[in-house]
Design a protein around this motif. Sequence first.
Motif, PDB file in Angstrom:
ATOM      1  N   ARG A 106     -30.740  -3.029  13.010  1.00  0.00           N
ATOM      2  CA  ARG A 106     -31.724  -2.025  13.432  1.00  0.00           C
ATOM      3  C   ARG A 106     -31.480  -1.607  14.886  1.00  0.00           C
ATOM      4  O   ARG A 106     -31.604  -0.429  15.236  1.00  0.00           O
ATOM      5  CB  ARG A 106     -33.140  -2.576  13.274  1.00  0.00           C
ATOM      6  CG  ARG A 106     -33.537  -2.918  11.844  1.00  0.00           C
ATOM      7  CD  ARG A 106     -33.589  -1.682  10.958  1.00  0.00           C
ATOM      8  NE  ARG A 106     -34.038  -2.039   9.619  1.00  0.00           N
ATOM      9  CZ  ARG A 106     -35.290  -1.863   9.169  1.00  0.00           C
ATOM     10  NH1 ARG A 106     -36.205  -1.304   9.935  1.00  0.00           N
ATOM     11  NH2 ARG A 106     -35.599  -2.227   7.947  1.00  0.00           N
TER      12      ARG A 106
ATOM     13  N   SER B 281     -28.463   0.628  15.120  1.00  0.00           N
ATOM     14  CA  SER B 281     -28.835   1.975  14.718  1.00  0.00           C
ATOM     15  C   SER B 281     -29.558   2.694  15.846  1.00  0.00           C
ATOM     16  O   SER B 281     -29.264   3.843  16.185  1.00  0.00           O
ATOM     17  CB  SER B 281     -29.721   1.906  13.476  1.00  0.00           C
ATOM     18  OG  SER B 281     -30.243   3.182  13.183  1.00  0.00           O
TER      19      SER B 281
ATOM     20  N   ASP C  26     -24.004   3.458  14.791  1.00  0.00           N
ATOM     21  CA  ASP C  26     -23.628   3.698  13.398  1.00  0.00           C
ATOM     22  C   ASP C  26     -22.715   4.927  13.316  1.00  0.00           C
ATOM     23  O   ASP C  26     -22.843   5.857  14.115  1.00  0.00           O
ATOM     24  CB  ASP C  26     -24.887   3.954  12.565  1.00  0.00           C
ATOM     25  CG  ASP C  26     -25.677   5.132  13.117  1.00  0.00           C
ATOM     26  OD1 ASP C  26     -26.202   5.014  14.244  1.00  0.00           O
ATOM     27  OD2 ASP C  26     -25.724   6.183  12.462  1.00  0.00           O
ATOM     28  N   GLU C  27     -21.799   4.908  12.384  1.00  0.00           N
ATOM     29  CA  GLU C  27     -20.992   6.098  12.099  1.00  0.00           C
ATOM     30  C   GLU C  27     -20.541   6.021  10.639  1.00  0.00           C
ATOM     31  O   GLU C  27     -19.640   5.243  10.305  1.00  0.00           O
ATOM     32  CB  GLU C  27     -19.785   6.187  13.042  1.00  0.00           C
ATOM     33  CG  GLU C  27     -18.990   7.458  12.800  1.00  0.00           C
ATOM     34  CD  GLU C  27     -18.458   8.104  14.086  1.00  0.00           C
ATOM     35  OE1 GLU C  27     -19.039   7.896  15.167  1.00  0.00           O
ATOM     36  OE2 GLU C  27     -17.467   8.820  13.981  1.00  0.00           O
TER      37      GLU C  27
ATOM     38  N   VAL D  44     -19.951   4.831   7.200  1.00  0.00           N
ATOM     39  CA  VAL D  44     -20.006   3.497   6.595  1.00  0.00           C
ATOM     40  C   VAL D  44     -19.289   2.460   7.460  1.00  0.00           C
ATOM     41  O   VAL D  44     -19.049   1.337   7.014  1.00  0.00           O
ATOM     42  CB  VAL D  44     -19.398   3.487   5.169  1.00  0.00           C
ATOM     43  CG1 VAL D  44     -20.157   4.452   4.266  1.00  0.00           C
ATOM     44  CG2 VAL D  44     -17.907   3.813   5.184  1.00  0.00           C
TER      45      VAL D  44
ATOM     46  N   ASN E 152     -23.749  -6.788   5.978  1.00  0.00           N
ATOM     47  CA  ASN E 152     -24.437  -5.585   5.493  1.00  0.00           C
ATOM     48  C   ASN E 152     -23.738  -5.018   4.254  1.00  0.00           C
ATOM     49  O   ASN E 152     -22.519  -5.077   4.140  1.00  0.00           O
ATOM     50  CB  ASN E 152     -24.483  -4.508   6.594  1.00  0.00           C
ATOM     51  CG  ASN E 152     -23.160  -4.275   7.307  1.00  0.00           C
ATOM     52  OD1 ASN E 152     -22.476  -5.226   7.708  1.00  0.00           O
ATOM     53  ND2 ASN E 152     -22.785  -3.021   7.475  1.00  0.00           N
TER      54      ASN E 152
ATOM     55  N   HIS F   1     -27.354   2.449   5.504  1.00  0.00           N
ATOM     56  CA  HIS F   1     -27.513   2.747   6.925  1.00  0.00           C
ATOM     57  C   HIS F   1     -28.053   1.537   7.679  1.00  0.00           C
ATOM     58  O   HIS F   1     -28.977   0.872   7.202  1.00  0.00           O
ATOM     59  CB  HIS F   1     -28.464   3.940   7.109  1.00  0.00           C
ATOM     60  CG  HIS F   1     -28.360   4.518   8.488  1.00  0.00           C
ATOM     61  ND1 HIS F   1     -29.068   4.014   9.555  1.00  0.00           N
ATOM     62  CD2 HIS F   1     -27.582   5.508   8.975  1.00  0.00           C
ATOM     63  CE1 HIS F   1     -28.743   4.692  10.641  1.00  0.00           C
ATOM     64  NE2 HIS F   1     -27.851   5.607  10.315  1.00  0.00           N
ATOM     65  N   PHE F   2     -27.481   1.277   8.854  1.00  0.00           N
ATOM     66  CA  PHE F   2     -27.946   0.150   9.682  1.00  0.00           C
ATOM     67  C   PHE F   2     -29.467   0.209   9.868  1.00  0.00           C
ATOM     68  O   PHE F   2     -30.141  -0.812   9.920  1.00  0.00           O
ATOM     69  CB  PHE F   2     -27.333   0.206  11.090  1.00  0.00           C
ATOM     70  CG  PHE F   2     -25.861  -0.084  11.191  1.00  0.00           C
ATOM     71  CD1 PHE F   2     -25.110  -0.539  10.111  1.00  0.00           C
ATOM     72  CD2 PHE F   2     -25.210   0.092  12.415  1.00  0.00           C
ATOM     73  CE1 PHE F   2     -23.745  -0.812  10.246  1.00  0.00           C
ATOM     74  CE2 PHE F   2     -23.860  -0.179  12.561  1.00  0.00           C
ATOM     75  CZ  PHE F   2     -23.125  -0.619  11.485  1.00  0.00           C
ATOM     76  N   GLY F   3     -29.965   1.441   9.977  1.00  0.00           N
ATOM     77  CA  GLY F   3     -31.382   1.626  10.294  1.00  0.00           C
ATOM     78  C   GLY F   3     -32.313   1.321   9.138  1.00  0.00           C
ATOM     79  O   GLY F   3     -33.534   1.342   9.315  1.00  0.00           O
ATOM     80  N   HIS F   4     -31.749   1.065   7.945  1.00  0.00           N
ATOM     81  CA  HIS F   4     -32.578   0.767   6.775  1.00  0.00           C
ATOM     82  C   HIS F   4     -32.493  -0.693   6.337  1.00  0.00           C
ATOM     83  O   HIS F   4     -33.204  -1.092   5.409  1.00  0.00           O
ATOM     84  CB  HIS F   4     -32.139   1.634   5.577  1.00  0.00           C
ATOM     85  CG  HIS F   4     -32.368   3.100   5.781  1.00  0.00           C
ATOM     86  ND1 HIS F   4     -31.750   4.062   5.027  1.00  0.00           N
ATOM     87  CD2 HIS F   4     -33.155   3.753   6.669  1.00  0.00           C
ATOM     88  CE1 HIS F   4     -32.141   5.264   5.448  1.00  0.00           C
ATOM     89  NE2 HIS F   4     -32.988   5.101   6.438  1.00  0.00           N
TER      90      HIS F   4
END
Length: 253
Positions: free
Chosen positions: A31, A34, A39-40, A42, A60, A65-68
């Motif tokens: 998180r 992100s 993040d970029e 995958v 992961n 997405h890292f943010g999810h």
Amino acid sequence: MEDLKVPLPPTFESLEDERLHRKQRLAAAFRLFSKFGFDEGVAGHITARDPELTDHFWVNPLAMHFGHIKVSDLLLVDGKGEVVEGNRHVNAAAFAIHSQVHAARPDIVSAAHAHSPYGKCWSSLGRLLDPITQDVCAFYGDHALFDDYTGVVLDLEEGKRIAHALGDCKAVILRNHGLLTVGETVDEAAFWFITMERSCQVQLMAEAAGTPVLIDKDNAELTAGQVGIHLAGWFSFQPLWDRITREQPDLLD
Ligand SMILES: [Zn+2]
């Protein structure tokens, strides 16, 4: 006067507790990556060695997405690259790089790699970072250059060569690719990544503006012993953990 309490890394009653702790820290690190724009597509992976099955690591899922990412999304991957817990795919490059770093460095629990913009930019210069600020001294004499680029890392031999370049250091700059950091805790590996990315940004800015003054060897070494030790990396992550778990408590689900 009351004793002032300085937090220290926790100890655990059981392997289950330790595993959950590592997974929570890992989800929080994604998180934060992100939030910081690391993040970029995958690209990028952070791994945490399982405390019991020590040739397995948590990572992961590909294309999430890292943010999810939540704790329950993390995959457990065995020493052969098979997903043994979780129902998504693992990024092939994540396995090729991280399995070899974890194998070569039994002292570390976590490794972090992402295609963050300043790390990528700096990596294209094929140079180590210079001791131009207090913060970058965390890497003084403790980071390496993987002076090679041969396409996306998909084979274990290249992962081995990256691990070899890393040596005993806390970080390696992968030329034309980005940064990779390691730590005795997820907290530490994630913090080294965050601060190394900033150090790349700072040196790029300083050199664009002029000629930065270098910290002399003795003082760079002294500072490395202050800001570059394992505990300093762990400790520096704690405010970030507090912030992200307050803002995004669903990461713990
Ligand atoms: Zn990469």
